[in-house]
Design a protein around this motif. Sequence first.
Motif, PDB file in Angstrom:
ATOM      1  N   SER A   1       0.825  -1.202   0.000  1.00 35.93           N
ATOM      2  CA  SER A   1       0.000   0.000   0.000  1.00 35.93           C
ATOM      3  C   SER A   1       0.861   1.255   0.000  1.00 35.93           C
ATOM      4  CB  SER A   1      -0.902  -0.029   1.234  1.00 35.93           C
ATOM      5  OG  SER A   1      -1.263   1.280   1.597  1.00 35.93           O
TER       6      SER A   1
ATOM      7  N   SER B   1      -7.716   2.498   2.906  1.00 32.61           N
ATOM      8  CA  SER B   1      -8.413   1.656   1.933  1.00 32.61           C
ATOM      9  C   SER B   1      -8.086   0.179   2.138  1.00 32.61           C
ATOM     10  CB  SER B   1      -8.032   2.059   0.505  1.00 32.61           C
ATOM     11  OG  SER B   1      -8.663   3.262   0.145  1.00 32.61           O
TER      12      SER B   1
ATOM     13  N   ALA C   1     -12.398   2.472  -4.089  1.00 28.45           N
ATOM     14  CA  ALA C   1     -11.683   1.832  -2.990  1.00 28.45           C
ATOM     15  C   ALA C   1     -12.048   2.493  -1.655  1.00 28.45           C
ATOM     16  CB  ALA C   1     -10.177   1.841  -3.204  1.00 28.45           C
TER      17      ALA C   1
ATOM     18  N   GLN D   1      -6.748   5.349  -3.800  1.00 26.09           N
ATOM     19  CA  GLN D   1      -6.534   4.642  -2.540  1.00 26.09           C
ATOM     20  C   GLN D   1      -6.309   5.652  -1.423  1.00 26.09           C
ATOM     21  OE1 GLN D   1      -5.962   1.146  -1.966  1.00 26.09           O
ATOM     22  NE2 GLN D   1      -6.415   0.549  -4.078  1.00 26.09           N
TER      23      GLN D   1
END
Lengths: 319, 411, 275
Positions: free
Chosen positions: B92, B376, B203, B372
């Motif tokens: 991420s 998320s 998302a 994102q």
Amino acid sequence: MTQTATTRRPGKTTTPQLRKRRSLLRYWREYLAISPFFILFAAFGLFPLLFAVYLSMVSWDGLGDIEWVGPDQFVRLFSSGEFTHALGNTVIIFLTAQVPVILASLGAAALLSSPKLRARGLYQTMFFLPQVTSIVAVAIVFQSLFSNEYGIINAILEGVGLSSVPWMTTEWGVRLVVSIMIFWRSFGYFVVIFLAGISSIPPTLYEAARLDGAGSWRILRSITIPMILPTVAFVAVTGTISGFQIFTEPQVLTNGLGGPNDSVVTMMFLQVRYMGATLQTVPTDLGFATAIGWGIFVVLILLAVLNARVIAKRRKELS
Amino acid sequence: MRLPRMLAAGAAIATVGALAGCGGDDQASDGQVELTLWARSNSVPDDVQQLLDEQFPDYEITFQDIPDIEDKLRAALRSKSGLPDVVVMGGSLPSFFSVSDQFLDLADEAAASDAVDWTLDLGLTPDGKQLTLPTDIGPWGFFYRADALEALGYPTEPEAVAAEIDSWEAYRELAEATAATGQYVCDHAGQVYQARLAQQGYAYFEQQDGEAVNAVDSPISHDAFVESAALAQDGLCTNTEPYTPEWNAAMTQEDIVAFVGPAWEDGLLQSAGEQQSGAWRVTTVPGGPAATGGSYVAALAASDHPDEARELAAFIGGAEFQKAGYLDKGLFPASTGVHADPEVATPQDFYGGQDTLGVLAQTAAEAPLVYQGPNSGTVAAQFFVALNDLASSDEDPAEVYESLLAATAEL
Amino acid sequence: MKSRPRMWVQHLVLVPAAALFAFPFYWLVVMSTSRTSDIFGSPPRLIPGSQLVANIGRLFDSVDFHQAFLNSVFVSVVATAVTVTIAALSGFVFAMFRFPARDWLFAILLVTMTLPTGVMLVPMFQIYVDLGWINTYLPLIVPGAASAFGIFWMRQAAREAVSYEVIEAARVDGAGFLRVFWHVGVPALRPAIAGFTVFQFMWNWNEYLWPLLVLNDSALYTLPVALQQLNGTHGTSDYPVVMAATLLATIPLIVLFLFFRRMVMSSVTSGAVKG
């Protein structure tokens, strides 16, 4: 180098203070011998410990800004329900896995220490194998065994006309599998510790007991256990500590998901979650993770006190 | 014996600021530029060192192969020491945005890049800094076995399949038809759910004035969640998560004859489905193209040679490097130049001679950007776990959805 | 003659139990000699395949196994030797000598076992950075050199196996502090020392997180870190190679166990000391 620990002869003319210092100096060898632990703890444990006190009063994702929240993390510990749920799971797994494995391994160690047993070494080695088998391989094997659809166990059950069991998708099913896995993995470990203790019992004691016609159970109760009480105490304390810190087995078995309704999320598992596990079902918060750590600490201290009392009581009863 | 060491330790702590300032061993005595690169060996071409040495004969580049690189990078970023000059990472990206000052801005390199636009935008922080360039990406595909579809009377050619199974309703019909024969076109409801969100560019969070605003309650997620859960509860999925022994068992035992998944599952499929080689094909996901990010390259601000570090990052995020990565390891390139490269777009034996790069590259080009937010990933994981649990329970998915909303409202 | 049928009963229990315990290891062997499609077939094949050499070949192609193996041997041997020595000496002294504040110091030691160490990762890493220990083996050896667990075990074992009279007798004979430890303590503690050595070596051998965080240079990697290189961002796809690697990495632990097993069971020596 002939100084002994038991003969103390403080100088007649010294002041009490000096006397005290001198008598402490007299034990320099003893203090030196135990010093590494305390020096290393001071060097590598104290600062992190203070940091852990501080961390439990902040909220921090481990990278960005640190936010001071005071006692909020501890309030959350008691009010959120996550920690108490995890405590309950831990107790269940402790009672169904750790306690049985310790008792069973004590019996097995007694059996395996019998000099008359043939193929003793082979048995010992086979029981120890799970300890050295990597957890990655163990997880794959257990998932392959207990998978609902693709598991060997369910295939066997269906093969003999029984219905298959939803091991991994029911709360108690997955708890049972976790318990089996812990039992299986740590059995050899406890057996080795007990065997080491039993080795120090003079064989003559057993011979005398056998001549008196004592059976195995009686020998275990009246010779083996009393003679290895220090080892039993050691296993009780360390086994409780490690039992309440279990998280590897449930984590790898459930691919980090925690089982249905988080049924195998132990206290340590919960902490690891908040420290930023791979599958992030909660936002990373090192502050809350630390508070969980302190929660585990308090639980363990309470248990240690309880343990010490039980052991002391039993020792009194036995002697 | 221990005292001097303790003193040394104290001295070290006192002088750490000075030491960190010097940067120590980065500066070679002969003035040659030394650069350190961190990457997983599985995220870069096989002969990465040779490739870099040829490209940059004047620099001395040290490639360090780091497993679980994100954990290590976080530890180094936290202590602001021991950082490499350039890093290739996955996972991420938004979680690194809070320390964007520790990274170099790759805006110029991004402007010169031929990567698909949305893959570049993934590395853009809310205040407009280009943190990363993409190295490999995950366009989603509908992987299926031609022989299985044929047996059911469906077409077998990728384009015809995409035209026939163009919606999630059509997908469900196929799922029902295959389940009736004891086979499955759905490995895990969570995969279907994820694909459905990605193809809507959703998302859970929306960007408003540089802030991530909670948008967890959305018809996109609701419908995808309820309908995916229904697939599992109606017995249309094998309920096996990719990268688990169960998934491999389901694949090897030919229970799974189709699934939706990102391009990187190709390696997993070729290993588990070894004996089904030639039968597999890949086409567009029902309901439209979907894609997610894969790995990214970033340059660190702590580098002693920021210009050279950016240069190295641009090369790693560039076409030549990605082409090598695709040919060696099947890492799906972000670069449109590689997508169009006739040397790369070749028939694949495992896929019955299909040029899989072509169909997935088209997906990559047409897929929407998925914004994102920092949380998320957390929300996605909660929905995924819930779908996993729902598969074997008779709870109402709509109710579970509501309880998830409540649990994630504060994020 | 009475014990003959009894022994049969024991084996009747022990044989299936041992088989259950050894099965996952056996399956590890099967997996490491197979192809992915063999492992997960139905029914699963339960006899070893012929792919071991091929799997090991793929392993050696992708990971510098030899170097990592030697590194692991070095780190584990040094760390274990230091830890076991300190634990035996400290534990023996805690059990057999009286000195002021002994019980308090021991209680502190026990309490440290329950402290929340999981979250100490962040400050510990910072300490290693400040000491300049990054990319060295020192963080893997020094901080863990005095194990509370080991000291506790040795103390309990000494209480079982050594009597105060023997120590007094040795002292009357003029034996010094270290001589008493060496000639009375070590022989009596042999089973516990052997057991602890096996465990400590195993724990050092399998340690993953700290080597990952502190070692940068692949040439310094220990086995668990090197083997993790086999995995991608999302996990394992090549199970047989991972299993073959695991199997090879396990062999030293089994050899060590076989070597020390006899010592764990050496009741003769300690029986004599118990006087």
